[in-house]
Design a protein around this motif. Structure first.
Motif, PDB file in Angstrom:
ATOM      1  N   TYR A 281       0.792  -1.088  -0.045  1.00  0.00           N
ATOM      2  CA  TYR A 281       0.118   0.097   0.022  1.00  0.00           C
ATOM      3  C   TYR A 281       0.758   1.456  -0.005  1.00  0.00           C
ATOM      4  CZ  TYR A 281       1.007  -0.877   4.817  1.00  0.00           C
ATOM      5  OH  TYR A 281       1.786  -1.062   5.948  1.00  0.00           O
ATOM      6  N   GLU A 282       2.046   1.223  -0.245  1.00  0.00           N
ATOM      7  CA  GLU A 282       3.027   2.142  -0.617  1.00  0.00           C
ATOM      8  C   GLU A 282       2.528   3.510  -0.928  1.00  0.00           C
ATOM      9  OE1 GLU A 282       7.723   3.207  -0.951  1.00  0.00           O
ATOM     10  OE2 GLU A 282       6.884   1.270  -1.546  1.00  0.00           O
ATOM     11  N   ASP A 283       1.982   3.251  -2.386  1.00  0.00           N
ATOM     12  CA  ASP A 283       1.731   4.173  -3.304  1.00  0.00           C
ATOM     13  C   ASP A 283       0.117   4.698  -3.191  1.00  0.00           C
ATOM     14  OD1 ASP A 283       4.047   3.727  -4.605  1.00  0.00           O
ATOM     15  OD2 ASP A 283       3.196   2.509  -5.918  1.00  0.00           O
ATOM     16  N   TYR A 284      -0.645   4.235  -2.212  1.00  0.00           N
ATOM     17  CA  TYR A 284      -1.666   4.809  -1.717  1.00  0.00           C
ATOM     18  C   TYR A 284      -2.063   5.707  -0.745  1.00  0.00           C
ATOM     19  CZ  TYR A 284      -3.173   0.681  -4.772  1.00  0.00           C
ATOM     20  OH  TYR A 284      -3.165  -0.290  -5.763  1.00  0.00           O
ATOM     21  N   SER A 285      -2.679   6.635  -0.984  1.00  0.00           N
ATOM     22  CA  SER A 285      -2.811   7.822  -0.029  1.00  0.00           C
ATOM     23  C   SER A 285      -4.078   7.255   0.944  1.00  0.00           C
ATOM     24  CB  SER A 285      -3.432   9.276  -0.389  1.00  0.00           C
ATOM     25  OG  SER A 285      -4.394   8.993  -1.248  1.00  0.00           O
ATOM     26  N   PRO A 286      -3.922   7.737   2.288  1.00  0.00           N
ATOM     27  CA  PRO A 286      -5.181   7.497   3.253  1.00  0.00           C
ATOM     28  C   PRO A 286      -6.437   8.152   2.850  1.00  0.00           C
ATOM     29  CG  PRO A 286      -3.515   9.035   4.032  1.00  0.00           C
ATOM     30  CD  PRO A 286      -2.979   8.539   2.883  1.00  0.00           C
ATOM     31  N   PRO A 287      -7.342   7.567   3.477  1.00  0.00           N
ATOM     32  CA  PRO A 287      -8.718   8.151   3.029  1.00  0.00           C
ATOM     33  C   PRO A 287      -8.791   9.535   3.762  1.00  0.00           C
ATOM     34  CG  PRO A 287      -9.041   6.455   4.712  1.00  0.00           C
ATOM     35  CD  PRO A 287      -7.606   6.511   4.158  1.00  0.00           C
ATOM     36  N   ILE A 288      -9.494  10.422   3.051  1.00  0.00           N
ATOM     37  CA  ILE A 288      -9.912  11.431   3.671  1.00  0.00           C
ATOM     38  C   ILE A 288     -10.546  11.559   5.033  1.00  0.00           C
ATOM     39  CG2 ILE A 288     -11.040  13.852   3.143  1.00  0.00           C
ATOM     40  CD1 ILE A 288     -10.578  13.458   0.272  1.00  0.00           C
TER      41      ILE A 288
END
Length: 130
Positions: free
Chosen positions: A109-116
């Motif tokens: 999950y390194e390239d994914y941003s956390p949810p808002i």
């Protein structure tokens, strides 16, 4: 870059060791004071003037220059006693094991941003970890 410099340095040291143990002969043929021919690894060609061997005044001379390489690099592992062999073996083994790298960790999950974050649920529900 660092790896390339290490390989270039290793190759350069190997060439230096090769040429330091290399022996060769340079053969020169002079006719009077003039250099007619010089050769490395073979005999120099003459100028074609044939003088009798018993003649006192030769105008042609041959000169050989030998360059001897060193023989000190011929060291055998068997020439050491048992304690020295154990020390060298242990030192070599620990040196190579010292630089063994760790396995590369894969983070999916390194390239994914956390949810808002719309609301901070811990503050809304008054739930805190102690």
């Amino acid at each position: 870059m660092k790896n390339a410099l290490r390989h270039i340095g290793s190759l350069l040291m190997a060439v230096i060791v090769l040429f330091s143990t290399f022996s060769f002969t340079v053969d020169k043929h002079f006719c009077g004071d003039y250099l007619v021919d010089k050769a490395v690894f073979s005999k120099a060609e003459t100028c074609g003037v044939q003088m009798p061997a018993d003649s006192e005044n030769h105008c042609c001379t041959n000169e050989k220059v030998s360059v001897e390489g060193q023989d000190e690099l011929k060291i055998s592992f068997d020439s050491f006693d048992l304690h020295q062999q154990v020390f060298i073996t242990t030192l070599t083994y620990t040196y190579f094991e010292l630089f063994e790298s760790l396995p590369k960790q894969i983070i999916p999950y390194e390239d994914y941003s956390p949810p808002i974050l719309v609301r901070d649920i811990q503050l809304v529900d008054q739930v805190f970890l102690i």
